[in-house]
Write an enzyme that holds these catalytic residues in place. Structure first.
Site, PDB file in Angstrom:
ATOM      1  N   TYR A 122       0.811  -1.205   0.000  1.00 38.44           N
ATOM      2  CA  TYR A 122       0.000   0.000   0.000  1.00 38.44           C
ATOM      3  C   TYR A 122       0.852   1.266   0.000  1.00 38.44           C
ATOM      4  O   TYR A 122       0.346   2.360   0.235  1.00 38.44           O
ATOM      5  CB  TYR A 122      -0.922   0.021   1.224  1.00 38.44           C
ATOM      6  CG  TYR A 122      -2.068  -0.973   1.172  1.00 38.44           C
ATOM      7  CD1 TYR A 122      -2.222  -1.835   0.097  1.00 38.44           C
ATOM      8  CD2 TYR A 122      -2.987  -1.046   2.200  1.00 38.44           C
ATOM      9  CE1 TYR A 122      -3.265  -2.752   0.056  1.00 38.44           C
ATOM     10  CE2 TYR A 122      -4.040  -1.952   2.165  1.00 38.44           C
ATOM     11  CZ  TYR A 122      -4.167  -2.802   1.085  1.00 38.44           C
ATOM     12  OH  TYR A 122      -5.215  -3.703   1.049  1.00 38.44           O
ATOM     13  N   LYS A 168       4.088 -14.473   5.240  1.00 38.86           N
ATOM     14  CA  LYS A 168       4.316 -15.396   4.133  1.00 38.86           C
ATOM     15  C   LYS A 168       5.811 -15.395   3.797  1.00 38.86           C
ATOM     16  O   LYS A 168       6.229 -15.289   2.646  1.00 38.86           O
ATOM     17  CB  LYS A 168       3.477 -14.981   2.923  1.00 38.86           C
ATOM     18  CG  LYS A 168       3.386 -16.036   1.817  1.00 38.86           C
ATOM     19  CD  LYS A 168       2.661 -17.289   2.239  1.00 38.86           C
ATOM     20  CE  LYS A 168       2.549 -18.259   1.060  1.00 38.86           C
ATOM     21  NZ  LYS A 168       2.007 -19.566   1.455  1.00 38.86           N
ATOM     22  N   ASP A 200      -1.804 -17.888   4.679  1.00 36.80           N
ATOM     23  CA  ASP A 200      -2.789 -18.719   3.997  1.00 36.80           C
ATOM     24  C   ASP A 200      -3.298 -19.826   4.909  1.00 36.80           C
ATOM     25  O   ASP A 200      -4.486 -20.157   4.913  1.00 36.80           O
ATOM     26  CB  ASP A 200      -2.224 -19.291   2.694  1.00 36.80           C
ATOM     27  CG  ASP A 200      -0.847 -19.904   2.850  1.00 36.80           C
ATOM     28  OD1 ASP A 200      -0.190 -19.677   3.888  1.00 36.80           O
ATOM     29  OD2 ASP A 200      -0.407 -20.618   1.932  1.00 36.80           O
ATOM     30  N   ASP A 224      -5.481  -6.395   6.192  1.00 36.83           N
ATOM     31  CA  ASP A 224      -6.688  -5.918   5.532  1.00 36.83           C
ATOM     32  C   ASP A 224      -7.571  -7.099   5.129  1.00 36.83           C
ATOM     33  O   ASP A 224      -8.774  -7.144   5.431  1.00 36.83           O
ATOM     34  CB  ASP A 224      -6.289  -5.093   4.308  1.00 36.83           C
ATOM     35  CG  ASP A 224      -7.445  -4.280   3.739  1.00 36.83           C
ATOM     36  OD1 ASP A 224      -8.546  -4.306   4.324  1.00 36.83           O
ATOM     37  OD2 ASP A 224      -7.245  -3.622   2.715  1.00 36.83           O
ATOM     38  N   ASP A 228     -11.083  -8.817   7.167  1.00 36.16           N
ATOM     39  CA  ASP A 228     -12.357  -8.906   6.451  1.00 36.16           C
ATOM     40  C   ASP A 228     -12.884 -10.337   6.455  1.00 36.16           C
ATOM     41  O   ASP A 228     -14.103 -10.567   6.526  1.00 36.16           O
ATOM     42  CB  ASP A 228     -12.201  -8.418   5.013  1.00 36.16           C
ATOM     43  CG  ASP A 228     -12.262  -6.899   4.901  1.00 36.16           C
ATOM     44  OD1 ASP A 228     -12.182  -6.228   5.950  1.00 36.16           O
ATOM     45  OD2 ASP A 228     -12.373  -6.392   3.783  1.00 36.16           O
TER      46      ASP A 228
END
Length: 328
Positions: A122, A168, A200, A224, A228
């Site tokens: 971002y 990750k 994951d 983020d 969610d």
């Protein structure tokens, strides 16, 4: 309640932000000595002025102790990212909790995401190099990762246990590897226990058994997306608050967006924005008032009235009145 008047910048933004932010303002006024400074940002402002985030709004937020923000539509990236920068927000705090009485997929869910808030993918370093090729540069620094880790260590001081580090690093060895190493190193130096989990694998494990997790520290994009995902376990984005915390100031916002399908109908769920306001109160030192607001929202969610997203027929105003009644 203190005698000092707290000045809070409020930015309703677009869509249902115009409905849920005024609801939260009513609740804030009911429990604390506050004054509001209204500011503009979002799609409507851009259509009128050519700027999604006017400099005057940015300046107000950069000087305020606290800001309450609603939502922005197509201009979201042009609004919220600079606003987070304005408060020097290095961590985004996103609780995900299932409330009694709410039809949740995983009613046992109760965890908090501490998301790095300044860098990662971002950071805005994207380029279109040809008709066939675009690139994105991911930025991860040891300093930002350590600052997040210090906050996480402070955050868990009063909680039972340490925190998980989601990453990750098995694939993104240099970037997530740096993030993981910095966070774990700070936690080790502070005597805080950590457990690593690949992001994951986390996505699967949280769906199967969310009680495995309490506090989760993660890079920007992962925080983020995964928060969610957690919203889907507790009943939807309309229930998730958040705080963008900096060294000297903070900005609070619901996780949901503008919800254009229901905007203007008066049926938006104000719960996430009101709980974001509770987080704002606690940030300013109104701990008892913040807890009272949380308790009132939880009581309304449990007993009703409820907005249509939770299976009810109540309006935004009706839910807000119910929360206020429980604060009397």
């Amino acid at each position: 309640m203190t005698e000092d008047v707290e000045e809070i910048v409020v930015i309703p933004g677009d869509g249902i932000g115009q409905e849920v932010v005024p609801a939260a303002q009513r609740v804030l006024s009911a429990v604390a000595n506050v004054e509001f400074v209204e500011a503009d940002a979002g799609d409507a402002v851009k259509a009128e002025t050519g700027e999604a985030l006017p400099q005057a709004t940015y300046d107000l937020v950069s000087e305020a102790d606290a800001t309450l923000f609603g939502a922005a539509g197509e201009t979201a990236a042009d609004v919220i990212l600079p606003l987070r920068e304005a408060v020097d927000s290095f961590v985004n705090v996103r609780p995900a909790r299932a409330y009694p009485g709410v039809d949740a997929l995983r009613p046992e869910t109760d965890l908090v995401f501490l998301r790095e808030n300044t860098e990662g993918v971002y950071s805005g370093h994207e380029d279109r190099l040809s008709e066939d090729l675009s690139t994105l540069t991911r930025v991860v620094t040891t300093s930002a990762s350590e600052r997040l880790a210090e906050y996480a260590c402070d955050y868990v001081q009063d909680r039972d246990g340490g925190f998980h580090v989601a990453h990750k690093a098995n694939v993104m060895r240099e970037t997530d590897g740096r993030f993981r190493d910095a966070v774990v190193s700070v936690a080790d130096s502070r005597g805080v226990e950590t457990e690593e989990v690949l992001m994951d694998a986390f996505a699967t494990r949280i769906c199967l058994d969310p009680t495995q997790f309490d506090v989760v520290v993660c890079p920007n994009l992962a925080g983020d997306v995964l928060s969610d995902l957690a919203a889907g376990l507790v009943g939807g984005l309309g229930l998730l608050p958040s705080a963008n915390v900096g060294t000297e100031r903070a900005l609070f916002e619901p996780v949901h967006g503008t919800a254009p399908d229901i905007a203007g109908q008066g049926v938006a769920n104000p719960s996430a924005t009101i709980v974001s306001a509770a987080m704002l109160l606690e940030y300013l030192g109104y701990d008892d008032e913040g807890q009272a607001v949380r308790d009132a929202v939880e009581s309304v969610l449990a007993d009703g009235p409820r907005t249509p997203d939770l299976g009810g027929e109540a309006t935004t105003a009706g839910v807000t009145e119910a929360v206020l009644a429980r604060l009397d």
